[in-house]
Design an enzyme around this catalytic site. Structure first.
Site, PDB file in Angstrom:
ATOM      1  N   VAL A   9       0.850  -1.179   0.000  1.00  0.00           N
ATOM      2  CA  VAL A   9       0.000   0.000   0.000  1.00  0.00           C
ATOM      3  C   VAL A   9       0.889   1.233   0.000  1.00  0.00           C
ATOM      4  O   VAL A   9       1.824   1.329   0.805  1.00  0.00           O
ATOM      5  CB  VAL A   9      -0.920   0.020   1.232  1.00  0.00           C
ATOM      6  CG1 VAL A   9      -1.824   1.239   1.207  1.00  0.00           C
ATOM      7  CG2 VAL A   9      -1.743  -1.253   1.311  1.00  0.00           C
ATOM      8  N   CYS A  10       0.625   2.135  -0.923  1.00  0.00           N
ATOM      9  CA  CYS A  10       1.361   3.395  -0.990  1.00  0.00           C
ATOM     10  C   CYS A  10       2.869   3.110  -1.102  1.00  0.00           C
ATOM     11  O   CYS A  10       3.282   2.304  -1.931  1.00  0.00           O
ATOM     12  CB  CYS A  10       1.019   4.250   0.230  1.00  0.00           C
ATOM     13  SG  CYS A  10       1.417   6.001   0.070  1.00  0.00           S
ATOM     14  N   VAL A  11       3.684   3.740  -0.245  1.00  0.00           N
ATOM     15  CA  VAL A  11       5.133   3.576  -0.365  1.00  0.00           C
ATOM     16  C   VAL A  11       5.620   2.230   0.163  1.00  0.00           C
ATOM     17  O   VAL A  11       6.830   1.971   0.180  1.00  0.00           O
ATOM     18  CB  VAL A  11       5.888   4.731   0.339  1.00  0.00           C
ATOM     19  CG1 VAL A  11       5.603   6.046  -0.353  1.00  0.00           C
ATOM     20  CG2 VAL A  11       5.529   4.809   1.806  1.00  0.00           C
ATOM     21  N   GLY A  12       4.712   1.361   0.554  1.00  0.00           N
ATOM     22  CA  GLY A  12       5.096  -0.004   0.898  1.00  0.00           C
ATOM     23  C   GLY A  12       5.739  -0.732  -0.268  1.00  0.00           C
ATOM     24  O   GLY A  12       6.448  -1.731  -0.076  1.00  0.00           O
ATOM     25  N   THR A  20       3.465   3.095  -7.018  1.00  0.00           N
ATOM     26  CA  THR A  20       3.580   3.573  -5.655  1.00  0.00           C
ATOM     27  C   THR A  20       3.013   4.978  -5.630  1.00  0.00           C
ATOM     28  O   THR A  20       2.506   5.471  -6.644  1.00  0.00           O
ATOM     29  CB  THR A  20       5.045   3.549  -5.175  1.00  0.00           C
ATOM     30  OG1 THR A  20       5.099   3.902  -3.779  1.00  0.00           O
ATOM     31  CG2 THR A  20       5.912   4.526  -5.962  1.00  0.00           C
TER      32      THR A  20
END
Length: 366
Positions: free
Chosen positions: A150-153, A170
């Site tokens: 999720v996102c910058v994961g 991202t």
């Protein structure tokens, strides 16, 4: 070659969120006791300064999927490197981890990896990597049926080597960092989420796009009818159509280094129904057409024609979302000229048709 599918989205500091991540729907019996299908085990990695919505957004989607399906179809657990206990998020809200990384084991249906950022230069952000989290994801991922960031994961997945040779997305603000740090990953900063490796690997864009990603996972597991019911409870849409962007034209273009280019972009936005050919724009800038095209691309990352078309599509999208205007009128207001041009632009930029877009995103009477 792996198959890839793209889909182009208050708390008080110090508050504590407890006992929600693993909660089951009221009145739900244990799946194994009733002989029903066992709950899908979702493990979410949490660690200091993790982005709060990256954790709570998907958890809420899965909780609503349980309610809408009338049983515990998902069982969400939060895992932290330090074991069960409080984990402070970037928002100051504290989450209560259910177990430690070393307690997760191999029984994981979906491994969900959120991210964290540190302040960068010029007001930007830089994705943060915790070596312990990266190591654990690298060791745990092979045992999981599905892995999603999720996102910058996505930076964690890339550092763990899970995205080598694959496409990924991202948050747009760290896409350049992801591409620079991991040249073996094909980074697409535009989609809301990317599904690859035959559905085993998912990467999602930023913030609210975690809901789109989670709804797509529910749709894959339980069908689109259940996902749509969850989306309605969240007062949002099932998912944005394939090819949709994670951001609009104004958000996707950072301020230019040249003031005259920024002023021209504002002028373009106010004159979309006029002739905005490269020749006319160059004349307005008092530059040759060739020199103007080069400067504009350097400052915006886009050719003049592509920028103008994207800005016009943005206007057309707003009209389709908020009005019942005929397509010919929408095309005229957006400066696209004709319904045929409108259709071609939507196909090219959003991989859908104006009519399909309106059906999915119509928000009310205009």
């Amino acid at each position: 070659m792996s198959e890839t599918t793209s889909a182009t989205a208050p708390g008080t500091a110090g508050a504590t969120a407890t006992g929600t991540a693993g909660a089951t729907a009221p009145g739900t019996a244990d799946a194994t006791a009733t002989g029903a299908r066992p709950a899908h085990r979702v493990v979410v990695a949490v660690f200091p300064d993790v982005d709060l919505l990256d954790v709570t957004g998907p958890a809420e989607v899965f909780a609503l999927a349980n309610r809408e399906s009338g049983g515990e179809r998902y069982r969400v657990r939060l895992a932290a490197p330090g074991g069960a206990g409080e984990v402070r998020t970037s928002a100051g809200v504290r989450l209560l981890a259910d177990l430690g990384f070393d307690e997760v084991g191999a029984d994981v249906d979906t491994l969900l990896v959120p991210g964290a950022v540190d302040p960068g230069e010029n007001g930007g952000v830089v994705a943060r990597l915790d070596p312990e989290v990266v190591r654990w994801v690298r060791e745990t991922a092979p045992h999981a049926r599905r892995v999603a960031s999720v996102c910058v994961g996505a930076h964690v997945l890339a550092a763990a080597g899970l995205l080598d040779g694959k496409s990924a997305t991202t948050h747009w603000s760290t896409a350049a960092q992801l591409a620079a740090d991991h040249p073996e990953v094909t980074v697409d900063p535009d989609p809301i989420f990317v599904r690859t490796d035959r559905g085993r690997l998912w990467t999602g864009a930023g913030i609210s796009a975690c809901l789109d990603l989670s709804l797509a996972l529910v749709a894959e597991d339980l069908g689109e009818e259940t996902a749509l019911a969850v989306a309605r409870q969240l007062v949002m849409y099932l998912k944005r159509q394939g090819g949709q962007s994670q951001f609009s034209v104004p958000l996707s273009r950072p301020a230019a280094g040249r003031r005259d280019i920024d002023e021209l972009r504002l002028w373009i936005a106010d004159h979309l129904d006029e002739d905005l050919s490269a020749e006319r724009l160059a004349g307005r800038m008092c530059l040759s057409e060739r020199h103007f095209a080069r400067v504009f691309a350097q400052e915006t990352g886009s050719s003049p024609a592509a920028y103008v078309e994207a800005a016009r599509i943005e206007v057309a999208r707003r009209h389709l979302e908020t009005s019942d205007a005929p397509l010919a009128e929408v095309a005229a207001r957006a400066g696209l000229g004709s319904v045929e041009t409108l259709h071609r632009a939507f196909r090219r930029q959003l991989a859908t048709t104006p009519a399909a877009y309106r059906r999915r995103f119509r928000t009310g009477a205009g």
